[in-house]
Enzyme design. Sequence first.
Site, PDB file in Angstrom:
ATOM      1  CG  HIS A 117      57.511  44.584  24.169  1.00  0.00           C
ATOM      2  ND1 HIS A 117      57.556  45.884  23.769  1.00  0.00           N
ATOM      3  CD2 HIS A 117      56.418  44.211  23.823  1.00  0.00           C
ATOM      4  CE1 HIS A 117      56.713  46.027  23.050  1.00  0.00           C
ATOM      5  NE2 HIS A 117      55.801  45.060  23.052  1.00  0.00           N
ATOM      6  CB  SER A 148      55.015  45.613  19.712  1.00  0.00           C
ATOM      7  OG  SER A 148      54.518  46.519  20.917  1.00  0.00           O
ATOM      8  CG  ASP A 186      60.695  47.729  23.765  1.00  0.00           C
ATOM      9  OD1 ASP A 186      61.074  46.764  23.803  1.00  0.00           O
ATOM     10  OD2 ASP A 186      59.449  47.912  24.339  1.00  0.00           O
TER      11      ASP A 186
HETATM   12  N1  ARG Z   1      52.495  48.582  26.416  1.00  0.00           N
HETATM   13  C1  ARG Z   1      53.228  47.785  25.589  1.00  0.00           C
HETATM   14  C2  ARG Z   1      52.560  46.758  24.744  1.00  0.00           C
HETATM   15  O1  ARG Z   1      51.251  46.752  24.911  1.00  0.00           O
HETATM   16  C3  ARG Z   1      54.567  47.256  26.117  1.00  0.00           C
HETATM   17  C4  ARG Z   1      54.179  46.101  26.837  1.00  0.00           C
HETATM   18  C5  ARG Z   1      55.634  45.338  27.547  1.00  0.00           C
HETATM   19  N2  ARG Z   1      55.954  45.973  28.745  1.00  0.00           N
HETATM   20  C6  ARG Z   1      55.485  45.872  30.008  1.00  0.00           C
HETATM   21  N3  ARG Z   1      56.008  46.678  30.794  1.00  0.00           N
HETATM   22  N4  ARG Z   1      54.557  45.117  30.575  1.00  0.00           N
HETATM   23  O2  ARG Z   1      52.806  45.728  24.393  1.00  0.00           O
HETATM   24  N1  GLU Z   2      53.106  47.255  23.033  1.00  0.00           N
HETATM   25  C1  GLU Z   2      51.936  47.033  22.163  1.00  0.00           C
HETATM   26  C2  GLU Z   2      52.420  45.443  21.524  1.00  0.00           C
HETATM   27  O1  GLU Z   2      53.001  44.954  21.819  1.00  0.00           O
HETATM   28  C3  GLU Z   2      52.045  48.002  21.170  1.00  0.00           C
HETATM   29  C4  GLU Z   2      51.252  49.062  21.929  1.00  0.00           C
HETATM   30  C5  GLU Z   2      49.675  49.262  21.588  1.00  0.00           C
HETATM   31  O2  GLU Z   2      49.132  48.409  22.031  1.00  0.00           O
HETATM   32  O3  GLU Z   2      49.692  50.319  20.846  1.00  0.00           O
HETATM   33  O4  GLU Z   2      51.992  45.312  20.534  1.00  0.00           O
END
Ligand code: ARG
Ligand code: GLU
Length: 705
Positions: A83, A640, A219
């Site tokens: 991502h 991330s 991921d």
């Molecule tokens: N929750 C993760 C973060 O905050 C992954 C986000 C990307 N994935 C998604 N389905 N939007 O970045």
């Molecule tokens: N998915 C989040 C990011 O892109 C990390 C997950 C979180 O917020 O802990 O940074």
Amino acid sequence: MKLTGYFYAFFILLTASAQQNRMWIPSEAQTAYEKMVQNGARFKSSDLYHPEKPSFNDAIVQFNGGCTAEIISPQSLLLTNHHCGYGAIQSHSTLTHNYVEDGFWAYSKSEELPNPGMYVTFVRRIINLTDRVLKGVTEDMSPKERQSRIDKNIAKIKKEIKIKPWQSLEIKPFLYGNKYYGFVKENYKDIRLVGAPPSSIGKFGADSDNWMWPRHSGDFSLFRIYADKNNRPAEYSPDNVPYKPEKYLKVSMEGVREGDLIVIYGFPGRTRQYLPSFAIAHITQNVNPVNIEIRQRALDIMDKFMRTNDTLKLKYTSIYARVSNYWKKWKGENQGIAKSKAISKKQKAEALFLQSASEKGFGKEAREVLDKMRKIYQDLKDPEIAKDILVETMYINNDWIRRGFILDALVRQADTKFKENKKRYLNRLTGEFRKTDNRVSKELFIEMMKYYKENMPPAFRNNRIVQMNFDEMAEEIEKKSVLADSIKMKKLFDLDYEEFVKSLKNDSGYNLAHSLITDYYNNILPAYQQTGAGLNELMRKYIKMLQEAGLYQEMVPDANGTLRLSFGKVYGYEPRDGMYYEPISTLDGVIEKYIPGDYEFDLPAKLLEIYKNKDFGNYRTNGSVPVNFLGTAHTTGGNSGSPALNAEGELVGLNFDRVWEGTMSDLFYDPKICRNIMVDLRYVMFIIDKMGNAQNILREIQSSQ
Ligand code: ARG
Ligand code: GLU
């Protein structure tokens, strides 16, 4: 001694939050290092960070300003999340080479793909500059005097500290200005795409599984840093060569077991651990519900169209993912704050603080600081809600008006800038058209207008909208406005500045957007900023008093986008009473979730084949392949792509998310339910090997061991 009693009570109350599980500054992580050793760490403290010798910070970079990535070979192969690399992967994709869908693997360096504009940032040195920045600063100075003194000191320090020509020195406040640190940084700008799994693996589970456990996502993506012949940063050139890093991380195939130590190293964006109880109440009761509700309405509309129409589904996938990411996070945050009783715990902690302060002779000042902040938060309610309503209903979730705002930003630039930036704006707008469709945009427009009209605090409400018939306006925009017509939009950009502006002045859609953004700049934003202006200074005093009250052993600063490390153990958790989540997921679970043809849970035929033949190679563990695992390290957005290191300091995991029940950890860390989620490095290697057949990449990683 009585104070010990307070300290103890305070510790118990907030052991959950800022006391225990923290994001340490690598140059000042001695206490953390000792705890890591108690938990089995065998690497040296100088491995974590050393200002002169190669250390982990030389192998860990901030990736394109947001995520984290790490070097895993002497030729600087770079590992981060799928991502995080998604934009790059997408930009190279065409109908004939769909790397998003099919994955991408470079089988030699000549096949690696450059990404204009992409960069990574190293932090070479961290310097505590608190004394130098605060030299001559006294408590009786006004905030203005204070700041001007600080600015002068910083200017002086920037001249004094010697850095290399390709480096920069960034000086940032910590703990609301109680401390200052300097970071010597290097940006490398030639970053090439090396590998990515198909998105059915990289984003397996997509939005349904996002922020959730059990999780089964691969991921990850791979890049490489290039440098000039002297190993220095350089713009892209075919003559550049792989950067030779001072340090790279060794990949371990040993995997993890429950209870193992893990260290997360990276660039967490923002936490607010020290906010008082009423600030948490403000966020969870005033701010979050508004944002959640607006996004809920927008998501419902998008979802309705996406379910019945494949073209619309494809178009809106990326907007949907972005909108739903924080919608889901805020919902989890509100539930977590309630479940962990964060507000009442903080209230009790504040009472202890006041008692301790009055015994130490500054009770009056302590009470004053809290009272002043409480008052500001009351006054902030309307301006902050107004700001969020405008941003969410008119920008984030309103395709048409968003385009109007983008156009308006260009109009606001003078004639020369206009020529210079025009192309960039048109590209951006073209991208916007590609990701949206008028059928959806129209419903979003009407729904967002309704929300605005009903909920915008009256003092900030735009009169035009109060009287508007939204259906008629939507018709008008759809039929006549450049906001809803990509061809008209393109033609508009053929005009010179004067004509461009004149044409827009006759466009009622643009005029509406212009009027709304003018409200924002002239009314809403100033009100928000002026009302909240005193908060930082009050927080600075509050933090100082908390320290003087003797209630914290050590105050570790909130995340602010700088390099940090945190540690924890591989542990499951109890999401609800009577229910336990195991900390490790496997390929069996991936297959269990498989739904043929589904946009979130489909799988590549090849993976199904591998599974059927149990072709797991060396990655086989207990009859399956490990996929994701949980840890108790404190992480946030920006972590991330962060490496998860084991007790030997070797790479065993790749951080990518947190669990839903624990997303309130930005405000209040509860060790019982806060977990970070990582990809098991064995799954990464398995996918490179079996799905990508990229033996060149495997060999490069393995021969580095
Ligand atoms: N929750 C993760 C973060 O905050 C992954 C986000 C990307 N994935 C998604 N389905 N939007 O970045
Ligand atoms: N998915 C989040 C990011 O892109 C990390 C997950 C979180 O917020 O802990 O940074």
